[in-house]
Design a protein around this motif. Structure first.
Motif, PDB file in Angstrom:
ATOM      1  N   ASN A  11       0.814  -1.207   0.000  1.00 20.33           N
ATOM      2  CA  ASN A  11       0.000   0.000   0.000  1.00 20.33           C
ATOM      3  C   ASN A  11       0.852   1.263   0.000  1.00 20.33           C
ATOM      4  O   ASN A  11       0.411   2.322  -0.438  1.00 20.33           O
ATOM      5  N   ASN A 152      -6.339   3.426   3.221  1.00 18.32           N
ATOM      6  CA  ASN A 152      -5.002   2.880   3.010  1.00 18.32           C
ATOM      7  C   ASN A 152      -4.452   2.157   4.239  1.00 18.32           C
ATOM      8  O   ASN A 152      -3.544   1.333   4.122  1.00 18.32           O
ATOM      9  N   GLN A 180      -6.035   3.543  -3.605  1.00 23.20           N
ATOM     10  CA  GLN A 180      -5.879   2.165  -3.128  1.00 23.20           C
ATOM     11  C   GLN A 180      -6.874   1.199  -3.768  1.00 23.20           C
ATOM     12  O   GLN A 180      -6.830  -0.001  -3.496  1.00 23.20           O
ATOM     13  N   LYS A 203       1.108   2.391  -6.944  1.00 23.88           N
ATOM     14  CA  LYS A 203       0.340   1.470  -6.107  1.00 23.88           C
ATOM     15  C   LYS A 203      -0.036   0.202  -6.873  1.00 23.88           C
ATOM     16  O   LYS A 203      -0.484  -0.780  -6.272  1.00 23.88           O
ATOM     17  N   THR A 294      -5.188  -5.884   2.474  1.00 19.89           N
ATOM     18  CA  THR A 294      -4.759  -5.048   3.592  1.00 19.89           C
ATOM     19  C   THR A 294      -5.210  -5.625   4.919  1.00 19.89           C
ATOM     20  O   THR A 294      -6.378  -5.978   5.084  1.00 19.89           O
TER      21      THR A 294
END
Length: 384
Positions: A11, A152, A180, A203, A294
């Motif tokens: 990220n 993020n 993101q 990214k 994530t």
């Protein structure tokens, strides 16, 4: 990544895709200016045009809606600061979970800024945006609502569809930070309500130093950098053709590589193994809809400054949140807005995986964290 290292911070910046590297190097071999009409210039212009088509396709936009910028931060600033000047906003609404690029740009306009809160799962309180819009409507004021699609730090996917319903039929404008989300969620900029949207190359495995602002026709006058008419007059300065070509290459190949890596399965395994190692592990935003790559978590009592240093010494790179505030490991404004106690927030770490991540990365991470945690427990036992 190089032998003996484990990179779990996609990220912050994803590793450069081989195709993007090749595109950059090939473009660097060419000479000229893409605005020149001779053959050298036309060759460069064709690379820019091809990349614009690829980025537009990935973002669900038309080619004409894509404006290349020097970074996503520049794109965000153009949308917010440039938009305030060009479109006459009288106030800005952001959320408490925005990246600093959004919050600082909002401050830079000098306009009143309303901050909508987050709930305990990190989801924007849409009702607070609605209340701000209602107050503005009472005075005939136009607002810019500037929010992120994917957080993020936590990976929480925000309820943009609900925000679109609020803003879409109103006189207010909607800007979405999709940095993101690009390549990981299906975007349809042309067919949805946002008036402006920012995306970034690095990214998704493209080069650093290149981003894009997507603009609907009624926002086409939004400017930040005047110049010689590049990007159809919407962003001055000779285009960085090599970086743009790298962005285009990444936009073409990233989604397939990303989903083949199966980041969701990788991080599900990470959660299982973390809880086996430390049953008290807390996953932030766990019950909210989150993007698969994530994981924001904390092991109570193990400060992130201690854990990250120990992992780094073992060749394992993780973060405590946004890279723009890393270097100084401190409390997360996102977790604070979620009501996470400061003591627990100081233990927060983020894993983010991507196109070249594997289960071996999690094996290395858990092995390293086990050593760090055991040493930490030994020290606490000795101190007691």
């Amino acid at each position: 990544m190089s032998a003996g290292t484990t990179y779990l911070d996609h990220n912050a910046s994803a590793p450069l895709l081989p195709e993007a590297r090749e595109a950059v190097l090939k473009a660097l071999e060419l000479t000229g200016n893409p605005s020149s009409v001779h053959a050298h210039g036309r060759a460069l212009r064709s690379l820019v045009d091809e990349a614009r088509t690829r980025v537009a396709k990935l973002a669900g936009a038309t080619r004409e809606q894509v404006v290349f910028t020097g970074s996503a931060t520049e794109a965000i600033t153009q949308a917010i600061v440039g938009g305030a000047k060009a479109l006459g906003f009288e106030g800005i609404v952001i959320s408490a979970g925005e990246h600093a690029a959004v919050s600082k740009a909002a401050e830079a306009t000098g306009l009143p800024v309303t901050i909508a809160g987050l709930d305990e799962n990190g989801v924007i309180r849409v009702e607070e945006i609605a209340a701000a819009m209602a107050r503005a409507d009472a005075f005939g004021a136009r607002l810019l609502v500037a929010v992120h699609l994917v957080n993020n730090e936590t990976g929480v996917i925000q309820p943009i569809d609900r925000i679109e319903v609020l803003v879409g039929t109103s006189p207010h404008f909607l800007f979405v930070d999709a940095v993101q989300a690009l390549g990981k969620l299906e975007l349809d900029f042309a067919g949805r309500a946002p008036d402006m949207m920012a995306v970034s190359a690095h990214k998704i495995g493209g080069p650093q130093g290149i981003g894009a602002l997507l603009l609907k026709g009624h926002a086409d006058q939004v400017r930040l950098i005047p110049g010689g008419g590049q990007e159809t007059g919407r962003r001055g300065g000779t285009e960085a053709v090599a970086l743009i070509a790298g962005f285009g290459a990444a936009a073409q190949v990233f989604p397939a590589r990303y989903f083949e890596a199966n980041p969701g399965e990788i991080l599900e395994t990470a959660v299982q193994r973390l809880r086996s190692l430390a049953p008290a592990t807390v996953v932030f935003g766990e019950t909210a809809e989150r993007i698969g790559n994530t994981l924001d978590f904390a092991i109570p009592g193990l400060k992130n400054s201690v854990a990250m240093m120990g992992l780094d010494l073992r060749g394992i790179s993780v973060s405590s949140g946004s890279a723009c505030s890393s270097g100084k490991v401190g409390p997360s404004h996102v977790l604070r807005a979620m009501g996470v106690p400061a003591e627990l927030g100081e233990c927060a770490m983020r894993l983010s995986v991507g196109w070249n991540s594997t289960m071996a990365d999690i094996d290395a991470f858990i092995e390293g964290l086990t050593e760090v945690l055991n040493r930490h427990r030994e020290r606490r036992a000795t101190a007691a």
